[in-house]
Design an enzyme around this catalytic site. Structure first.
Site, mmCIF file in Angstrom:
data_model
loop_
_atom_site.group_PDB
_atom_site.id
_atom_site.type_symbol
_atom_site.label_atom_id
_atom_site.label_comp_id
_atom_site.label_asym_id
_atom_site.label_seq_id
_atom_site.Cartn_x
_atom_site.Cartn_y
_atom_site.Cartn_z
ATOM 1 C CG HIS A 104 -1.970 -0.813 1.102
ATOM 2 N ND1 HIS A 104 -2.626 -1.531 0.149
ATOM 3 C CD2 HIS A 104 -3.121 -1.554 2.033
ATOM 4 C CE1 HIS A 104 -3.967 -2.570 -0.444
ATOM 5 N NE2 HIS A 104 -3.209 -2.877 1.139
ATOM 6 C CG HIS A 178 -7.991 0.287 2.591
ATOM 7 N ND1 HIS A 178 -8.374 -0.859 3.783
ATOM 8 C CD2 HIS A 178 -6.711 -0.961 2.009
ATOM 9 C CE1 HIS A 178 -7.788 -1.688 3.955
ATOM 10 N NE2 HIS A 178 -6.951 -2.150 3.277
ATOM 11 C CD GLU A 314 -8.390 -2.994 -0.229
ATOM 12 O OE1 GLU A 314 -6.904 -3.588 -0.094
ATOM 13 O OE2 GLU A 314 -8.736 -4.130 0.724
HETATM 14 C C1 BGC Z 1 -4.016 -5.907 2.849
HETATM 15 C C2 BGC Z 1 -4.551 -6.843 3.920
HETATM 16 C C3 BGC Z 1 -3.929 -5.586 4.519
HETATM 17 C C4 BGC Z 1 -5.070 -5.172 4.803
HETATM 18 C C5 BGC Z 1 -4.427 -3.822 5.466
HETATM 19 C C6 BGC Z 1 -5.092 -5.111 2.379
HETATM 20 O O1 BGC Z 1 -5.895 -4.560 1.094
HETATM 21 O O2 BGC Z 1 -5.048 -7.352 0.814
HETATM 22 O O3 BGC Z 1 -3.489 -7.825 3.465
HETATM 23 O O4 BGC Z 1 -3.095 -6.488 5.551
HETATM 24 O O5 BGC Z 1 -5.573 -4.136 3.499
HETATM 25 O O6 BGC Z 1 -5.415 -3.157 6.009
#
Ligand code: BGC
Length: 349
Positions: A104, A178, A314
């Site tokens: 991310h 998210h 997402e």
């Molecule tokens: C990911 C997860 C991660 C999470 C964090 C998601 O988009 O796929 O693996 O732990 O984000 O909040």
């Protein structure tokens, strides 16, 4: 439908909360910190309004945690194996923030920056446009990236998120939001009884560190199969990952026209009657069932954000696509503009 603006501040950053409202009472609260969806208030089938996005009450919690509640994720959403990739023979090394991998956007991804904001109230709804310049080498990514994220709330009960980016050097870009949803509202417990449908025949299997193998696998005859309506919890116990739950990238059904907004997923919560539809022009979508949420996190209602307290849809390019030649390319070059759009549409029945 003019957006409101509320001043707020924390020790480390001045923040502002922008509010968009439509004629049906839907209200979206947007923070310039992380270009974040902080609140999303929608009616249930009786018209009672409630916040359907779990998240934090104050800015310091956003600053000190990485659950990415409602944040704009970039420069590259999801994982890049070992935080490395090569463009035109040149290797780049990103900051590692998920074991050996980049997740991310890195240690301080787009969700952890203050964005510029501009409100407008034209055409089909009221909007806030967030922008920032992600400088060359930020978290190790090449090129100055000019990024814009525009949120528009329409009277058709759609929240439209439009992303744009331009670079002065070849780089990789994959932007998403998210937001976690719990359609039962803020008193909602876990999301395991929500029903969901995902318009995908394939997903991208991943290893134990959630790095894709590069294969596409059929959802048929697996717990990943949400082609027809199913409770999120129906087969969750069959998953072998830890912490257990959905954290999978789906290969969405796509129209031949790449910019078409196809229906990617739908979710429904029977007690409230709230329904969510997700449309996108992106090829993939990470379905994440909030596996890493836990009782030590205090949410905005003062209650713990327990495991499975919210789910995320997402929309994105595939994870680790910079290292997977068979996945859609995430490379953005100086003569190109990255554009992508996702719509969350709210209704009840
Ligand atoms: C990911 C997860 C991660 C999470 C964090 C998601 O988009 O796929 O693996 O732990 O984000 O909040």
């Amino acid at each position: 439908m003019t957006p409101d603006r509320t001043q707020n501040s924390s020790a480390s950053a001045p923040t502002e909360l922008y509010k968009l409202r439509n004629k049906n009472g839907i209200e979206v609260g947007l923070l310039n910190y992380g270009a974040t969806i902080a609140n999303l208030i929608t009616p249930d089938k009786e018209g009672r309004l409630d916040d359907i996005c779990p998240g934090f009450a104050d800015l310091q919690q956003y600053e000190n945690n990485s659950f990415y509640f409602g944040g704009t994720i970039g420069r590259f959403a999801n994982r890049i194996k070992h935080g490395t990739f090569t463009i035109d023979g040149k290797k780049y090394q990103l900051a590692a923030n998920d074991g050996a991998h980049s997740l991310h956007g890195g240690v301080q991804g787009f969700d952890k920056h203050i964005w510029n904001a501009k409100e407008s109230s034209a055409g089909h709804g009221s909007s806030v446009r967030f922008s920032r310049l992600s400088p060359d080498n930020e978290e190790g990514y090449p090129g100055n990236l000019d990024v814009k994220v525009t949120y528009t709330l329409t009277d058709d009960d759609e929240l439209i998120i439009f992303y744009e980016a331009a670079t002065d050097q070849p780089t990789v870009v994959n932007l998403t939001n998210h937001a976690y949803f719990n359609l039962a509202g803020k008193e909602g417990l876990d999301i395991l009884h929500h029903e969901i449908r995902i318009h995908a025949d394939y997903y991208t299997p991943a290893d134990s560190e959630l790095i894709p193998t590069g294969q596409l696998a059929k959802v048929q005859d697996t717990p990943m199969d949400f082609r027809s309506w199913k409770e999120i919890g129906a087969r969750i116990q069959e998953l072998g990952n830890s912490p257990r739950g959905y954290d999978h990238n789906y290969v969405l059904h796509k129209s031949p026209d790449k910019s078409a907004l196809d229906l990617a997923a739908e979710a429904y919560e029977p007690a409230s009657g709230r329904r969510l539809e997700v449309y996108t022009d992106q090829p993939g979508m990470q379905f994440y069932s909030g596996n890493f949420l836990n009782d030590s996190i205090t949410g905005k209602n003062g209650r713990p954000c327990s495991q499975y307290g919210g789910f995320c849809l997402e929309t994105q390019n595939f994870p680790d696509s910079p290292n997977q030649p068979t996945f859609p390319s995430a490379v953005l070059r100086p003569n190109e503009i990255y554009k992508s759009k996702t719509i969350y549409k709210f209704s009840t029945n």
